[in-house]
Design an enzyme around this catalytic site. Structure first.
Site, short mmCIF file in Angstrom:
data_model
loop_
_atom_site.label_atom_id
_atom_site.label_comp_id
_atom_site.label_asym_id
_atom_site.label_seq_id
_atom_site.Cartn_x
_atom_site.Cartn_y
_atom_site.Cartn_z
N CYS A 1 15.59 40.01 82.54
CA CYS A 1 16.25 41.20 81.81
C CYS A 1 17.52 41.68 82.65
O CYS A 1 17.51 41.54 83.69
CB CYS A 1 15.27 42.41 81.55
SG CYS A 1 15.71 44.04 82.48
N HIS B 1 19.02 44.47 82.40
CA HIS B 1 19.25 45.66 82.92
C HIS B 1 18.77 45.85 84.35
O HIS B 1 19.07 46.88 85.26
CB HIS B 1 18.65 46.57 82.02
CG HIS B 1 19.48 46.60 80.61
ND1 HIS B 1 18.63 47.10 79.61
CD2 HIS B 1 20.50 46.60 80.48
CE1 HIS B 1 19.78 47.04 78.70
NE2 HIS B 1 20.93 46.54 79.27
N HIS B 2 17.70 45.07 84.58
CA HIS B 2 16.81 45.34 86.15
C HIS B 2 16.56 44.19 86.81
O HIS B 2 15.93 44.30 87.96
CB HIS B 2 15.41 45.75 85.59
CG HIS B 2 15.14 47.23 84.80
ND1 HIS B 2 15.14 47.18 83.57
CD2 HIS B 2 15.47 48.44 85.30
CE1 HIS B 2 15.22 48.55 83.00
NE2 HIS B 2 15.30 49.17 84.07
N HIS C 1 7.57 42.82 79.51
CA HIS C 1 8.59 43.05 80.25
C HIS C 1 8.27 43.65 81.63
O HIS C 1 7.64 44.79 81.58
CB HIS C 1 9.93 44.09 79.68
CG HIS C 1 10.41 43.46 78.34
ND1 HIS C 1 11.72 43.01 78.64
CD2 HIS C 1 10.21 43.04 77.40
CE1 HIS C 1 12.13 42.62 77.35
NE2 HIS C 1 11.28 42.60 76.56
ZN ZN Z 1 14.79 45.58 82.11
#
Ligand code: ZN
Length: 190
Positions: free
Chosen positions: A79, A81-82, A148
């Protein structure tokens, strides 16, 4: 043992270890920057691939017009975002209109997009659009079910939740029975 310092990912890893309070010089961590660099390169190797390269000469002219479904294609992605993994299965279907794709190419297209920093929503669209572009079929559908680690290990910590996304094109979007047929196939014996 001085490893070559040419790979910036090794430096990134060393700083990360220092930042969290670790000692990059202790035995267990000595080769970690090199391993991390190799692993991260593999996990993002999809950036250096193109659709043309992945598909090669795997497109064939055929008169069939029945739905082709490849379900439960396992994938692992990260992902954006992270920078934590998300993983699961992609289910892909299309209705040919003069052209078909060698069956092994569909998982390879999924892997190419998975091995980039991703959002599940975008990856679902990219797979559907790629097949649409390659074959100009009557319809394309892609559904992804994934878990996730950024949700499971941190934040809300919902370990058992799975996220589903879908991208529907052509007949799958317009024609409810076609869409249901696909959904029934992928949800059967799951
Ligand atoms: Zn994430």
């Amino acid at each position: 043992m001085s490893q070559n310092l040419s790979n910036p990912l090794e430096e990134v890893c060393r700083s990360l270890l220092l930042t969290v309070g670790e000692d990059p010089g202790r035995e267990g961590l000595l080769r970690t920057p090199a391993r991390y660099a190799r692993a991260f390169q593999e996990l993002t190797s999809g950036y250096s691939q193109s659709l043309e390269e992945v598909v090669g000469n795997g497109i064939f002219h055929e008169k069939c017009s029945e739905m082709v479904v490849v379900k439960r294609i396992e994938f692992y992605s990260m992902c954006e975002h992270h920078l934590l993994p998300f993983f699961g299965h992609a289910h892909v279907a299309y209705i040919p209109s003069g052209k078909i794709l060698g069956l092994s190419k569909i998982p390879r297209i999924v892997q190419m997009f998975a091995r980039r920093l991703q959002l599940q929503e975008r990856m679902t669209e990219q797979i559907a659009d790629a097949i649409n572009e390659l074959l100009q079929p009557t319809g394309v559908a892609c559904v992804i079910d994934a878990q996730h680690l950024c949700m499971m290990m941190r934040g809300v910590q919902v370990q058992s939740s799975s996220t589903s996304t879908s991208a529907l094109r052509g007949a799958f979007q317009r024609h409810a029975p076609t869409r249901s047929e696909f959904m029934n196939i992928i949800r059967a014996d799951q």
